[in-house]
Design a protein around this motif. Sequence first.
Motif, PDB file in Angstrom:
ATOM      1  N   LYS A   1       0.831  -1.209   0.000  1.00  0.00           N
ATOM      2  CA  LYS A   1       0.000   0.000   0.000  1.00  0.00           C
ATOM      3  C   LYS A   1       0.865   1.258   0.000  1.00  0.00           C
TER       4      LYS A   1
ATOM      5  N   SER B   1      -0.124  -6.739   6.831  1.00  0.00           N
ATOM      6  CA  SER B   1      -0.638  -5.384   7.092  1.00  0.00           C
ATOM      7  C   SER B   1      -0.237  -4.383   6.020  1.00  0.00           C
TER       8      SER B   1
ATOM      9  N   LYS C   1      -2.639  -3.922  -0.071  1.00  0.00           N
ATOM     10  CA  LYS C   1      -3.716  -3.005  -0.477  1.00  0.00           C
ATOM     11  C   LYS C   1      -5.046  -3.656  -0.115  1.00  0.00           C
ATOM     12  N   ASP C   2      -6.116  -2.853  -0.102  1.00  0.00           N
ATOM     13  CA  ASP C   2      -7.417  -3.405   0.293  1.00  0.00           C
ATOM     14  C   ASP C   2      -7.964  -4.353  -0.759  1.00  0.00           C
TER      15      ASP C   2
ATOM     16  N   ARG D   1      -7.703  -2.084  10.270  1.00  0.00           N
ATOM     17  CA  ARG D   1      -8.163  -3.393  10.730  1.00  0.00           C
ATOM     18  C   ARG D   1      -6.929  -4.279  10.924  1.00  0.00           C
TER      19      ARG D   1
ATOM     20  N   PRO E   1      -4.570  -7.467  10.988  1.00  0.00           N
ATOM     21  CA  PRO E   1      -4.643  -8.663  10.143  1.00  0.00           C
ATOM     22  C   PRO E   1      -4.961  -9.912  10.966  1.00  0.00           C
TER      23      PRO E   1
ATOM     24  N   LYS F   1      -9.055   4.539   2.443  1.00  0.00           N
ATOM     25  CA  LYS F   1      -9.706   3.638   1.492  1.00  0.00           C
ATOM     26  C   LYS F   1     -10.439   4.494   0.474  1.00  0.00           C
TER      27      LYS F   1
END
Lengths: 83, 341
Positions: free
Chosen positions: A12, A79, A82-83, B128, B130, B253
Amino acid sequence: MEVIRDWGLNIKAECGGALSCATCHVYVDKDWMDVVGAPSDEEEDMLDSVGDVRANSRLSCQILMSDALDGLKLTLAPSAAKD
Amino acid sequence: MSTEITTDVVVIGAGPCGLFAAFELGLLDLKCHFIDILDRPGGQCAELYPEKPIYDIPGFPVVTGQDLTDNLMAQIAPFAPEFHFNRMVNSIEKQEDGSFKLATDADEIFHAKVVVIAAGGGSFQPKRPPVENIEAFENKSVFYSVRKMDDFHDQDVVIVGGSDSALDWTLNLQPIVRSLTLVHRRAVFKAAPASVNKMQELVGEGKINFLTGQIGKLDGENGQINHVHLITDAGDLSLPATRLLPFFGLTMKLGPVADWGLELNDNTIKVDTEKFETSVLGIFAIGDINWYPGKLKLILSGFHEAALMARAAKAIVSPGERVVFQYTTSSTKLQKKLGVA
């Protein structure tokens, strides 16, 4: 971090290398730990913001590539995805 | 019933580029409303690096993220933009007359002739951790913020993190919970020393527990956790728990922006370099969220984009009106708008 990102891997790297986000988190291969070295205090603070820290955790934006690191092996931390 | 607000321009995102857009739009007499998910202006500058120095803002050898934000707020003050914080734009619909209808998650409707998306990396959301299956427990027994203290009354609470949020909620919730365990990966806290001392006192008095470790796995059913498994230096352990509060800060996001029918390029919005307009006429995108050949994600690029966008926005809001190009140094008209002449 730039090398990982520019090769299109799943990282990310949200803040773009400003040591402000911890989304470029990697695990350093054990054979490379000594060469890469330990994180700075500020980097340790930043690592507090991820939930999967290990003894070999580093933020890849703080690892400056050089000839000495030719062949460096890293694993992307969950962690950093990317989403 | 939802609140309805009508304005010339809605700017989504109150980061540095969005804020400066209010200046350029203001010089052209366009009124702005800002919508931002954070509780204050500044975007990444305020949230990610308020204390960090920035060295590449033209005219400022060095300025912190917070000072840059404060200066921009002062610069746009003459135009009295209005701010709507702690909310997110869910949808944008183009109306028959070419204007836009925006709906927020705070039950408001905005009507605007022009929309400027200056949302940086998207909307800030809690990070969030992991941990497998954590989604199944979210908003039922796993929370990323405390909305109602009552939800924690008489509960076995596990708080994870070493930040001010983690420490503050440890101290605030301790009096009302059945048990509280603070978990952090190390015994070093990046939080106000007074809070850390107070927390250590409570540990000393046996009122709360502190463990160094990280969350491994969650047990429970139907959204209700019953055990939190921790990975610690001393080995793995299982902690009975009915509430979990992970505090790992915020991440960005893209969020609903992806659903607005705009042409995208890998999580950024495609724009032209004349007007910084998206594939939808009347919706512009400036700053880190846009993409065009040669794009550099620099604040200074966003400032330039804001200036050109404003000219194009003016042509939409006041069609046919001739706009004379003027300088703030010499134009009395502009100086009057700025309240200095």
